[in-house]
Design a protein around this motif. Structure first.
Motif, PDB file in Angstrom:
ATOM      1  N   GLN A   1      43.487 105.248  68.065  1.00 37.42           N
ATOM      2  CA  GLN A   1      42.965 106.137  67.039  1.00 37.42           C
ATOM      3  C   GLN A   1      43.061 107.608  67.439  1.00 37.42           C
ATOM      4  N   GLY A   2      43.587 108.402  66.528  1.00 35.20           N
ATOM      5  CA  GLY A   2      43.715 109.842  66.746  1.00 35.20           C
ATOM      6  C   GLY A   2      45.008 110.256  67.398  1.00 35.20           C
ATOM      7  N   LEU A   3      45.792 109.292  67.885  1.00 32.92           N
ATOM      8  CA  LEU A   3      47.025 109.622  68.600  1.00 32.92           C
ATOM      9  C   LEU A   3      48.029 110.297  67.672  1.00 32.92           C
ATOM     10  N   GLY A   4      48.151 109.793  66.440  1.00 34.38           N
ATOM     11  CA  GLY A   4      49.074 110.395  65.490  1.00 34.38           C
ATOM     12  C   GLY A   4      48.681 111.820  65.142  1.00 34.38           C
ATOM     13  N   THR A   5      47.397 112.028  64.882  1.00 35.00           N
ATOM     14  CA  THR A   5      46.904 113.371  64.552  1.00 35.00           C
ATOM     15  C   THR A   5      47.127 114.323  65.718  1.00 35.00           C
TER      16      THR A   5
ATOM     17  N   HIS B   1      50.610  95.162  70.408  1.00 34.01           N
ATOM     18  CA  HIS B   1      49.642  94.152  69.994  1.00 34.01           C
ATOM     19  C   HIS B   1      48.783  94.653  68.828  1.00 34.01           C
ATOM     20  N   SER B   2      49.347  95.573  68.076  1.00 31.81           N
ATOM     21  CA  SER B   2      48.659  96.095  66.892  1.00 31.81           C
ATOM     22  C   SER B   2      49.640  96.129  65.732  1.00 31.81           C
ATOM     23  N   ASN B   3      49.153  95.787  64.553  1.00 28.73           N
ATOM     24  CA  ASN B   3      49.994  95.841  63.370  1.00 28.73           C
ATOM     25  C   ASN B   3      49.112  96.088  62.155  1.00 28.73           C
ATOM     26  N   PRO B   4      49.380  97.147  61.395  1.00 34.61           N
ATOM     27  CA  PRO B   4      48.511  97.445  60.252  1.00 34.61           C
ATOM     28  C   PRO B   4      48.484  96.335  59.206  1.00 34.61           C
ATOM     29  N   ALA B   5      49.580  95.593  59.083  1.00 27.98           N
ATOM     30  CA  ALA B   5      49.609  94.500  58.106  1.00 27.98           C
ATOM     31  C   ALA B   5      48.649  93.384  58.496  1.00 27.98           C
ATOM     32  N   VAL B   6      48.507  93.163  59.799  1.00 27.65           N
ATOM     33  CA  VAL B   6      47.560  92.140  60.275  1.00 27.65           C
ATOM     34  C   VAL B   6      46.137  92.561  59.959  1.00 27.65           C
ATOM     35  N   LEU B   7      45.804  93.796  60.309  1.00 34.83           N
ATOM     36  CA  LEU B   7      44.445  94.288  60.041  1.00 34.83           C
ATOM     37  C   LEU B   7      44.154  94.286  58.544  1.00 34.83           C
ATOM     38  N   ARG B   8      45.126  94.706  57.760  1.00 34.57           N
ATOM     39  CA  ARG B   8      44.902  94.758  56.311  1.00 34.57           C
ATOM     40  C   ARG B   8      44.736  93.355  55.733  1.00 34.57           C
ATOM     41  N   ALA B   9      45.468  92.386  56.261  1.00 32.72           N
ATOM     42  CA  ALA B   9      45.327  91.008  55.784  1.00 32.72           C
ATOM     43  C   ALA B   9      43.914  90.494  56.018  1.00 32.72           C
ATOM     44  N   ILE B  10      43.354  90.839  57.172  1.00 34.41           N
ATOM     45  CA  ILE B  10      41.976  90.434  57.472  1.00 34.41           C
ATOM     46  C   ILE B  10      41.012  91.094  56.490  1.00 34.41           C
ATOM     47  N   ILE B  11      41.246  92.369  56.215  1.00 36.99           N
ATOM     48  CA  ILE B  11      40.377  93.079  55.279  1.00 36.99           C
ATOM     49  C   ILE B  11      40.516  92.512  53.864  1.00 36.99           C
ATOM     50  N   TYR B  12      41.742  92.138  53.499  1.00 36.00           N
ATOM     51  CA  TYR B  12      41.942  91.517  52.190  1.00 36.00           C
ATOM     52  C   TYR B  12      41.099  90.258  52.038  1.00 36.00           C
ATOM     53  N   MET B  13      40.947  89.527  53.139  1.00 39.85           N
ATOM     54  CA  MET B  13      40.150  88.293  53.091  1.00 39.85           C
ATOM     55  C   MET B  13      38.705  88.581  52.684  1.00 39.85           C
ATOM     56  N   LEU B  14      38.250  89.810  52.918  1.00 39.33           N
ATOM     57  CA  LEU B  14      36.869  90.185  52.620  1.00 39.33           C
ATOM     58  C   LEU B  14      36.707  90.717  51.194  1.00 39.33           C
ATOM     59  N   ASP B  15      37.817  90.820  50.469  1.00 38.80           N
ATOM     60  CA  ASP B  15      37.798  91.383  49.124  1.00 38.80           C
ATOM     61  C   ASP B  15      37.459  90.305  48.095  1.00 38.80           C
ATOM     62  N   PRO B  16      36.324  90.400  47.415  1.00 39.43           N
ATOM     63  CA  PRO B  16      35.994  89.403  46.379  1.00 39.43           C
ATOM     64  C   PRO B  16      37.070  89.317  45.308  1.00 39.43           C
TER      65      PRO B  16
ATOM     66  N   ILE C   1      50.777 106.028  60.551  1.00 34.75           N
ATOM     67  CA  ILE C   1      52.005 106.476  59.888  1.00 34.75           C
ATOM     68  C   ILE C   1      52.463 107.804  60.483  1.00 34.75           C
ATOM     69  N   THR C   2      51.505 108.698  60.720  1.00 32.85           N
ATOM     70  CA  THR C   2      51.826 109.993  61.330  1.00 32.85           C
ATOM     71  C   THR C   2      52.429 109.805  62.716  1.00 32.85           C
ATOM     72  N   LEU C   3      51.858 108.902  63.502  1.00 29.41           N
ATOM     73  CA  LEU C   3      52.362 108.653  64.859  1.00 29.41           C
ATOM     74  C   LEU C   3      53.803 108.154  64.821  1.00 29.41           C
ATOM     75  N   LEU C   4      54.079 107.181  63.947  1.00 27.02           N
ATOM     76  CA  LEU C   4      55.426 106.601  63.890  1.00 27.02           C
ATOM     77  C   LEU C   4      56.458 107.611  63.412  1.00 27.02           C
ATOM     78  N   SER C   5      56.040 108.588  62.627  1.00 22.96           N
ATOM     79  CA  SER C   5      56.986 109.607  62.173  1.00 22.96           C
ATOM     80  C   SER C   5      57.419 110.520  63.315  1.00 22.96           C
ATOM     81  N   ILE C   6      56.607 110.549  64.381  1.00 20.64           N
ATOM     82  CA  ILE C   6      56.906 111.401  65.535  1.00 20.64           C
ATOM     83  C   ILE C   6      57.469 110.588  66.693  1.00 20.64           C
ATOM     84  N   TRP C   7      56.846 109.455  66.947  1.00 22.95           N
ATOM     85  CA  TRP C   7      57.235 108.596  68.082  1.00 22.95           C
ATOM     86  C   TRP C   7      58.112 107.466  67.546  1.00 22.95           C
ATOM     87  N   LYS C   8      59.385 107.760  67.386  1.00 25.45           N
ATOM     88  CA  LYS C   8      60.302 106.814  66.749  1.00 25.45           C
ATOM     89  C   LYS C   8      60.497 105.542  67.571  1.00 25.45           C
TER      90      LYS C   8
END
Length: 940
Positions: free
Chosen positions: A714-718, A750-765, A812-819
């Motif tokens: 967290q904060g690395l991209g910024t 060992h991090s992927n935004p799609a994985v985290l978002r999938a978990i959060i989707y599970m919490l969406d009524p 997203i900001t991090l990946l735009s810099i650290w290709k």
């Protein structure tokens, strides 16, 4: 390979291919979640019968075993291959460099050059500290197999040993933790003996007239296993006393076994060691296991009356060693000298002793014994507090201690210091004991600890050490030390002991200010403290820098190699800074619990680890041009931005929700402490309100299980976006910056935004309502509606979605810099997707649980919350009371009247069709978690 295994291997290959296809940006719409799509496809295969539960279980086991293999390969690489030849060449080079350094100004076999050599190898420069942090994440047999595999060449033909599960049966007990620590320490001692053999061999060749006076002790071992009472309730002071006697017994036993093969000249020495060993064994046998006054009276007699026979100091045996050296055969002299070196350097214990407690316990003692009721955190009380404690230090007189006073003492800090008094009086009078104080945020705490040591007359044998770990402590640590230094009593204490001992923590600092920012804060704090020693004319006092980091990148352990780990903790530039200021330092590093012990999990691994430590200790080339130190503005801005972003994330409501909603349930307990600080079995949930309610190691482990290592990323991209060109330049050219960013490299794998978002989707009524609206089966539709209702009541979706947007934007900001930034591979993504499938299966099964009346305030609503939070063991345990199963063998008993109908199967169907399947699926969730731990190569 049987048919089932062949089927699972074939299906695994298909699923990995499918995962790769789905994760491609070209194969899904931006608004679709590929991990959730994959999870649903696996669900459909289970529903259609194309995939069975047993095959799915085998797929998980295969993914787990593949991760186990990668873990073993990583461990082998981490110590740069534990082959004997490589270790021999490494140590041989180290010793040659030491000899060369000693003979720069003087010829070999002269008193002057030998004195240089002696100073280099007899000064303690490093300590490995074995702790019992809760990282015992897999079964002991699995740890053994992992260490064994890493200790031998790994080829394509290497077979992974099969275990039906890698999980522990239960959390480790104190006895089990101690046993594992002792095995690791014994291997480390063996490795130190091996290193000392090389030193003695070189000394004999280069200084034949002097070499037998040498006692190497540059690398030491310490332990706080059984002595750390911060946050633990399972360790009584009598347990610590027993363990201290056990460590003395093991040290004497080790010495006896080392003397055993020496045929002549050691008879008197062996006789005294044998008597001491026998006496200590007898003392241990009588050591009480509870606070029983009668038992302690009997024990005290044996401990005190026989203490001379048990030895009170290593000095007691020095004359007998000297005598033996004159009489022993030449070919056994090195063996005797190695035994003497290990014995003297570690005192009357297998390892040095660290004890630990919390600053609050120290303050409570001051309130009870000194009547100081002011809150140390209240700045308006600062002057009064320091005046009071300095006055008390000036008037305190030592008082006697016996076991009777120990039995009646109630304050934890007093109890611990009194125990140390007894240890120093009756077990080992010479070897100092480290007194670690967690959460030190005020110099007053150090002065109170000094007063307590002075009260019991042991201040010269106690090394008081603050722990700097919280954001406040890292920011103001130099002020804390200066508050203490203003006291003449503290300065006198430092001059008498010759040391200023400091402890730096990476777990709490990493999770609250960000792991990458934490190391910058720690390095800056060390330089400030060095300046303080110069200011107060204390440069002759050695600084002991103890890093209590862990093996995971989430707890400050460098993810790629042992060499990088040591350089990361003690950068050359900072070492040079201390050297230029004329300040001597000693580095200490923690090896935490199961993960830490792995580096000593076999003799080969221990030999490799100690040899790498020795290489680090004897690295005489400190000059290293590192541009990061020339870019002070960039460094300050970069790391402070990460820290600021991480602090904002910690305050985010959704972040705390993410940590608590599934997290604690995904991982087995890996130590004696619960992940959440307090729990109520009947409460609707154990959700935390903010991350500080969760302990550091489970906090970090949960993030890893969620597929997003926020405490590292967290904060690395910024931070990088503020000056992307300099970021790229430092990444290429700065060893210090690269080692810091290695943590991010490993975290990104060992991090992927799609994985985290999938978990959060599970919490969406809304997801479940959408499924309900398109479902034709009324029973399934009702289940979806039930889940939507429960999730809506828990109100998890909105805050966690907002948190995701925060981390996603930074990423997203991090990946735009650290290709070239790495990413999670298909097998790891598949593990996460399978787990989501299994979670859904558990949830759907739970909707079939029959209605029941509240049971001891345990309602249907509370059950739903526990199931949705995956608190399955608690929920099932309560359901056994709500839906009791028939007692065994009732049908076989005669009750002296005609047999009536038995309603034995009243809830048998529920157990068979709902409860047991829920448990089986939950076991799969935990097995997946273990597989992910292997892939991360550490826990937490």
């Amino acid at each position: 390979m049987n048919n089932t295994s062949a089927a699972s291997s074939h299906m695994l290959d298909q699923l990995v291919t499918l995962t790769t296809q789905l994760m491609s940006k070209h194969n899904h719409e931006p608004t679709e979640n590929p991990v959730l799509i994959l999870s649903q496809k696996i669900k459909q295969q289970l529903k259609s019968g194309e995939l069975s539960f047993d095959v799915l279980k085998e797929i998980i086991q295969q993914l787990r075993d593949s991760a186990f293999l990668s873990h073993a390969i990583h461990l082998q690489k981490y110590v740069n291959n534990p082959e004997k030849k490589i270790i021999h060449e490494r140590i041989d080079t180290i010793v040659q460099n030491i000899v060369q350094q000693a003979t720069i100004k003087h010829e070999t076999n002269t008193a002057e050059s030998f004195e240089c050599f002696k100073q280099l190898v007899e000064k303690s420069q490093f300590a490995a500290v074995f702790t019992a942090h809760p990282t015992f994440s897999v079964a002991n047999a699995v740890y053994t197999a992992l260490a064994d595999m890493a200790s031998h060449p790994i080829t394509k033909e290497t077979q992974v040993p099969f275990f039906s599960t890698h999980r522990r049966v239960a959390p480790p007990t104190l006895k089990e933790e101690l046993g594992l620590a002792i095995h690791a320490i014994e291997r480390a001692r063996n490795a130190l003996d091996m290193f000392n053999r090389y030193l003695f061999d070189a000394a004999q060749r280069h200084w034949p007239d002097y070499w037998t006076t040498l006692t190497p002790c540059s690398i030491l071992l310490s332990s706080w296993v059984g002595y750390d009472t911060d946050g633990r309730t399972d360790i009584g002071w009598w347990d610590s006393l027993n363990i201290r006697l056990q460590m003395k017994e093991l040290q004497l036993q080790r010495l006896y076994y080392q003397l055993e093969p020496i045929a002549n000249g050691v008879e008197d020495l062996k006789q005294h060691v044998s008597l001491a060993l026998k006496t200590v064994k007898n003392q241990r046998e009588l050591c009480p296991t509870s606070a029983d006054p009668d038992q302690f009276s009997d024990f005290a007699r044996v401990l005190i009356e026989n203490r001379q026979d048990a030895l009170l100091s290593t000095d007691d045996l020095i004359p007998f060693f000297d005598q033996a050296l004159k009489q022993v055969d030449e070919n056994h002299k090195i063996d005797l000298l190695i035994a003497r070196a290990g014995f003297i350097s570690h005192g009357l214990s297998l390892s040095h002793t660290h004890v630990r407690l919390n600053s609050v316990q120290v303050h409570n003692m001051a309130r009870q014994r000194l009547g100081i009721t002011s809150n140390p955190d209240n700045r308006s009380h600062t002057r009064t507090l320091f005046n009071t404690i300095n006055t008390a230090l000036g008037h305190v007189s030592a008082i006697p201690v016996d076991f009777g006073s120990l039995l009646t003492e109630k304050a934890s800090a007093s109890t611990l210091m009194m125990l140390l008094t007894q240890i120093i009086k009756h077990i080992d009078t010479k070897t100092p004991i480290r007194f670690l104080i967690a959460e030190t945020e005020n110099g007053y705490t150090l002065l109170v600890a000094l007063w307590l040591a002075r009260l019991f007359g042991i201040e010269k044998q106690i090394e008081i050490s603050p722990l700097f770990e919280t954001d406040a402590a890292l920011q103001h640590g130099s002020n804390i030390i200066e508050q203490a230094l203003r006291s003449s009593h503290w300065r006198e204490y430092l001059r008498n002991t010759g040391k200023l001992c400091l402890q730096f923590g990476y777990s709490d600092s990493g999770r609250f200010v960000g792991q990458i920012a934490a190391t910058y804060e720690i390095e800056r704090l060390r330089r400030k403290i060095a300046a303080l020693l110069s200011k107060y004319d204390l440069t002759d006092v050695e600084i002991v820098l103890f890093d209590t980091h862990g093996e995971s990148m989430g707890r400050g352990g460098h993810p790629f190699s042992m060499e990088d780990r040591l350089e990361y903790l003690s950068p050359k530039n900072t070492q040079l800074f201390f050297k230029k200021n004329g300040i001597s330092t000693r580095q200490e590093t923690a090896f935490q619990g199961g993960d830490g012990y792995l580096l000593f999990g076999s003799q080969a691994l221990a030999n490799a680890t100690i040899s790498i430590i020795a290489k680090h200790v004897y690295n005489f080339e400190l000059d290293e041009h590192d541009p990061i130190y020339e870019e002070a503005d960039f460094s300050a801005d970069f790391f402070s931005t990460i820290s600021s972003e991480m602090k904002d994330l910690v305050k985010d409501k959704g972040y705390g929700t993410l940590l608590s909603v599934f997290g604690p349930a995904m991982i087995d307990r890996t130590g004696s402490r619960a992940a959440v600080r307090q729990s109520d079995a009947y409460a609707s949930s154990t959700h935390i309100k903010q991350p500080r309610e969760l302990r550091a190691i489970p906090n970090n482990a949960i993030l890893q299980q969620l597929g997003w290592c926020a405490n590292t990323l967290q904060g690395l991209g910024t931070a990088a976006s503020a000056n992307p060109e300099t970021f790229q330049d430092m990444l290429r050219n700065s060893p210090r910056f690269r080692r810091s960013l290695d943590f991010a490299r490993h975290a990104l794998k060992h991090s992927n935004p799609a994985v985290l978002r999938a978990i959060i989707y599970m919490l969406d009524p809304g997801i479940w309502l959408d499924r309900a609206s398109s479902e034709d089966n009324p029973n399934i539709q009702e289940s979806y509606l039930s889940l939507a209702k429960g999730l809506r009541r828990m109100d998890l979706w909105s805050s966690t979605q907002a948190t995701f947007h925060r981390v996603q934007g930074d990423h997203i900001t991090l990946l735009s810099i650290w290709k070239e930034a790495p990413s999670m591979d298909a097998k790891e993504i598949l593990l996460h997707a399978i787990r989501l499938t299994v979670i859904e299966e558990i949830w759907m099964l739970s909707t079939q649980i029959p209605y029941f009346s509240p049971y001891h305030e345990f309602s249907r609503e509370a059950l739903e919350t526990k199931i949705l939070s995956l608190e399955i063991p608690t929920a099932l345990n309560l359901l056994l009371h709500v839906f009791p199963q028939a007692g065994e063998h009732i049908s076989d008993l005669y009750f002296y009247e005609p047999k009536a109908p038995r309603n034995e199967g009243a809830y048998e169907m529920d157990d068979r069709q709902i409860f047991k399947p829920i448990q089986k699926n939950f076991d799969l969730i935990r097995e997946i978690s273990v597989a992910l731990i292997h892939r991360l190569h550490a826990f937490g």
